[in-house]
Design a protein around this motif. Sequence first.
Motif, PDB file in Angstrom:
ATOM      1  N   ARG A  57       0.901  -1.383   0.148  1.00 52.96           N
ATOM      2  CA  ARG A  57      -0.168   0.016  -0.114  1.00 52.96           C
ATOM      3  C   ARG A  57       0.982   1.366   0.026  1.00 52.96           C
ATOM      4  NH1 ARG A  57      -3.741  -0.399   5.588  1.00 52.96           N
ATOM      5  NH2 ARG A  57      -5.146   0.836   4.361  1.00 52.96           N
ATOM      6  N   SER A  58      -0.128   2.367  -0.618  1.00 49.33           N
ATOM      7  CA  SER A  58       1.037   3.372  -0.408  1.00 49.33           C
ATOM      8  C   SER A  58       0.617   4.661   0.974  1.00 49.33           C
ATOM      9  CB  SER A  58       0.822   3.717  -1.594  1.00 49.33           C
ATOM     10  OG  SER A  58       1.873   3.696  -2.773  1.00 49.33           O
ATOM     11  N   PHE A  59       0.989   6.082   1.166  1.00 51.43           N
ATOM     12  CA  PHE A  59      -0.357   6.276   1.939  1.00 51.43           C
ATOM     13  C   PHE A  59       0.885   7.910   2.216  1.00 51.43           C
ATOM     14  CE2 PHE A  59       0.353   2.614   3.620  1.00 51.43           C
ATOM     15  CZ  PHE A  59      -0.436   2.015   3.759  1.00 51.43           C
ATOM     16  N   ARG A  60      -0.043   8.650   2.100  1.00 53.89           N
ATOM     17  CA  ARG A  60      -0.198  10.284   2.907  1.00 53.89           C
ATOM     18  C   ARG A  60       0.895  10.811   4.022  1.00 53.89           C
ATOM     19  NH1 ARG A  60      -3.301  12.381   0.440  1.00 53.89           N
ATOM     20  NH2 ARG A  60      -4.257  12.762   1.882  1.00 53.89           N
TER      21      ARG A  60
ATOM     22  N   SER B 229       6.554  -2.511  -0.556  1.00 53.32           N
ATOM     23  CA  SER B 229       6.404  -3.471  -1.014  1.00 53.32           C
ATOM     24  C   SER B 229       5.677  -4.361  -0.861  1.00 53.32           C
ATOM     25  CB  SER B 229       7.296  -3.350  -1.269  1.00 53.32           C
ATOM     26  OG  SER B 229       8.467  -2.436  -1.975  1.00 53.32           O
TER      27      SER B 229
ATOM     28  N   SER C  65       2.041   9.600  -3.006  1.00 52.99           N
ATOM     29  CA  SER C  65       2.686   9.123  -1.758  1.00 52.99           C
ATOM     30  C   SER C  65       3.523   9.388  -1.837  1.00 52.99           C
ATOM     31  CB  SER C  65       2.491   7.503  -1.519  1.00 52.99           C
ATOM     32  OG  SER C  65       3.366   7.027  -2.523  1.00 52.99           O
ATOM     33  N   ASP C  66       3.770   9.735   0.293  1.00 49.43           N
ATOM     34  CA  ASP C  66       4.874   9.693   0.752  1.00 49.43           C
ATOM     35  C   ASP C  66       6.005   8.760   1.295  1.00 49.43           C
ATOM     36  OD1 ASP C  66       4.552  12.603   1.149  1.00 49.43           O
ATOM     37  OD2 ASP C  66       3.125  12.465   2.072  1.00 49.43           O
ATOM     38  N   LEU C  67       5.002   7.804   1.578  1.00 51.62           N
ATOM     39  CA  LEU C  67       5.225   6.756   1.696  1.00 51.62           C
ATOM     40  C   LEU C  67       4.763   4.546   0.978  1.00 51.62           C
ATOM     41  CD1 LEU C  67       7.138   4.503   3.874  1.00 51.62           C
ATOM     42  CD2 LEU C  67       4.764   4.687   5.233  1.00 51.62           C
ATOM     43  N   THR C  68       5.828   3.830   0.693  1.00 52.68           N
ATOM     44  CA  THR C  68       5.147   2.951  -0.491  1.00 52.68           C
ATOM     45  C   THR C  68       5.908   2.160   0.888  1.00 52.68           C
ATOM     46  OG1 THR C  68       4.565   4.386  -2.147  1.00 52.68           O
ATOM     47  CG2 THR C  68       4.862   1.932  -2.271  1.00 52.68           C
TER      48      THR C  68
ATOM     49  N   PRO D 182      -4.005   6.063   3.001  1.00 51.07           N
ATOM     50  CA  PRO D 182      -4.108   5.429   2.226  1.00 51.07           C
ATOM     51  C   PRO D 182      -4.143   6.354   0.775  1.00 51.07           C
ATOM     52  CG  PRO D 182      -5.268   4.516   3.671  1.00 51.07           C
ATOM     53  CD  PRO D 182      -4.829   5.491   4.478  1.00 51.07           C
TER      54      PRO D 182
ATOM     55  N   SER E  81      -3.597   6.384  -3.889  1.00 48.98           N
ATOM     56  CA  SER E  81      -3.535   5.243  -4.747  1.00 48.98           C
ATOM     57  C   SER E  81      -2.516   5.950  -5.605  1.00 48.98           C
ATOM     58  CB  SER E  81      -4.515   5.065  -5.577  1.00 48.98           C
ATOM     59  OG  SER E  81      -5.494   7.107  -6.010  1.00 48.98           O
ATOM     60  N   HIS E  82      -1.973   7.112  -5.427  1.00 49.70           N
ATOM     61  CA  HIS E  82      -0.672   8.071  -6.639  1.00 49.70           C
ATOM     62  C   HIS E  82       0.075   9.670  -5.118  1.00 49.70           C
ATOM     63  CE1 HIS E  82      -4.399  10.271  -6.716  1.00 49.70           C
ATOM     64  NE2 HIS E  82      -3.612  11.503  -7.367  1.00 49.70           N
TER      65      HIS E  82
END
Length: 920
Positions: A417-420, A442, A437-440, A432, A434-435
Amino acid sequence: MNTVTAPLGPMDGRDEPPLTASISSALLAPTRQVSPKGVGMSNDMESDGMLEIESTGEASAAAPAPEVERTPPPRGIVRVGVPALTSETFAVEKPRPDIRRQWGAERKRVMLPAVEKPPTNRSIWIGGGLIAATVILWVTYLVSTIIGQFVDNGFTSLRFVLEASSYVIVMSFLTFSALMYLLARQGAFYRIRDHVRVPRAELDAHFGRTMPTLTVLVPSYCEDPAVVRATLLSAALQEYPHMRVVLLLDDPPNPSDPAAAASLAGCRALPGELEAWLSVPLKRFEQALYEHEHAVRPGDDASPDEARALAVHYEWAARWLAAEGDLYPRNNHGEEFVADEILATLSRDFNRTALALRAAADEGTPLPVERITQLYRGLVWPFRAEISSFERKKYSSLSHEANKAMNLNSYLGLMGRSFRTTETPVGIRLTPVSHASDLTISESDFVLTLDADSVLLREYCLRLVYLMGQPENARVAVSQTPYSAIRGAATRLERIAGATTDIQHILHQGMTYYGATFWVGANAVIRKTALDDIVEVSNEGGAEIRRYIQDRTVIEDTESSIDLLAHGWTLVNYPERLSYSATPPDFGALAVQRARWANGGLLILPKFVRHMRARRRAGHPVPWSEVALRVNYMAAICWASFGLLFLLAYPYDSKLLSPIILFAAIPYFLAQAADFHRLGYKRTDVFRVYGFNLILLPVNLAGVLKSLQQAAAKAKIPFARTPKVNNRTATPMSYILAIGFIAAFSFWTLFRNYNAQNWGNAAFAAFNGILVTYALIAFIGIRNSIIDVVLGLVQWIKVPAKPSRRARKAAAAVHPVQDWESVLYFGAGESVSVTKARAGRGHVPEAIDAAGRAQLAITQYESDQVEPKVIVGTLVEAGVGGGHGSTRSQEIDQAVDAVLWDEFVANAAWDGVDRRHRPR
């Protein structure tokens, strides 16, 4: 003379001149010269960018060993509180044992073989005979007791009937546990006998076709960086195509204690330092692999010269690892294990591969180019790992519950998941997206959970992931090798505790034979899709919390095993010894560990009963052997502890003590003595282990009672972390006094039964009294026992008075002052300190008022997140008490009064704190 030219890649990012080496000197060099400046080559061996190998086809034993060029890399091998050490420092560093070696401790440090020697048919037949003898003797005792006591003598009195019934029940439960030991042992013999190790060439070919992703998660809480370093090093050197290693730091992010801050800084620095350390061989071998793959054609055979060129790379790797093993600190047997069994063993294996390549080249035997490519990859894989760290307590939207399960769950919930990130008054919040993002984080096919005090042998991941990748194992959720004890224990207690650990390895292998495997959380490869099947999602404070591993009990791995079974997954113990773990060196640390192990089994048992009923309704009943082994695993500590307590405390009639039931216990002790001998211990250790279990009786009873308390209160029990440091941990006074009482009561029972000529009970009391006294002296020590009792008395007596009722009412009447950030974030009617205290999550940044920081410090203490002395410093900085007389002081007093202040100060270390700062 044959000459082959092979290019060598840069070693540390610069264009390095290559080296020229003679095959004869490289083959038979028995020793290496390690200077204080490390292993290096003379400049006169440099040429114009290519490696020349001269061979006459024969090796000269008299030729000197050449030195291999190595630019000293940035070292990841560091010690806490000091700058990064260089090769020069390691070369002159002297071992400083942290624990004084006791008489009777373990002298031999030879590790058990990864693949055990198969048992003989005679051993298997004897094992079956011991099982049959136990069953026959127990049935004989049962029949003879019922006939002899009730039929022949009649029901003489209600007391005698109750005594006889309770005695039969206790002895039946104890005999059942002994039978389960023999049954699991027999299953282990079958698995060891039938196990065929997968050839390394097959493993390399498999991972050449498919490369499932793997993430290693190492949960850590206030650990010694030297301990964490060993764990990360063993994980990073796994011969796996590509893996991520993540250190999950659970320490308070901003500790005020200097020692805690230095320890946290040391752990934070480890990932970067280890990556820099591994980059030296990685760059060299990645370049060599790249050039090989672009120079060969698939399907061709490799020439002898190409095999010799590959052998040179293996020799370089062997020398580099051997030099690093020599320079590795050896302050205790755990560090010696890493140096000898991780670094030196990998070096020896590389050297054997180099010799095999040279032998094939000298014989002129062509090798398939695919195999040469696999061997090139085998040089890259051990040094290619992404190492990083993650701290959940930096994020307010993640759970901060003080246990290992939620530390793992916090990271598992972020994977894929990716997060701001958003700054809030209570810390960073993850949203959370989808684009952009500051933190992803894997996603991964497999997850390896590894305790911070465990180490893995180099093929652990390769073999276990291969096992789970076979079509017949598609529903295997967890594969593991129950850890063994690191040999060379410095204390008698650690040696005996390690012996019980090695015995458990055998039993867990047998449990897999009967389909009764439990997940042992110290190390395990877990299929991520299986975790996704059992995840539970909840919302706490507006944040999504995912629980893959249940934290309802402190033995989270056992409960998660039942969850996986309920979803149709299976678990497997791999029949090799590929993982090792440290054993607590003193009784105080061991008591913390064993009390946690004893807590929770009774709470999980009803879940397993529901699983059995569901299987029966579905037409697939659970086999009786699996039921018996699982029930024994979860509940044996309970009935064994209470049963032994009854036998020690209650004066049973001597007519109930039949020789038959004593004979029923002999197969168990004979089998255990044989197992100790098989594992390299003494057969007489069976008596030492019995005494060891006697002094653990108060610890086990405390764990069982905690389970009953948790069941009655419907509340979680705090997760007690096992200390992973080399200093001695004080034992609670209650345990020491209970052990002393057992010894005294046993001798008093001996005296009483001797006078009454009750010889059976007198012999049993003498046996227990002698062994518990021996265990107290040998494993704890008279001096340490006295010190621990005195410390407990001082802690019990030294209790400051709690605030008066008038002061509490006056403080409660004051409306707390809030800063503007708190008002805007929580609302005008909420208090940040109270809100944070109830949530029990997150750290409070400096912007929040002192009352909030004081309250959270106490909350963290209650959840076992920080030490008392750290909280004392926080409270003093916040200005708790001390007659300040200000509104802020009253506000802090109100926050302090929100918890059981007297319970807090009873455990706080007030030494060195100014008395005027104590609460009023």
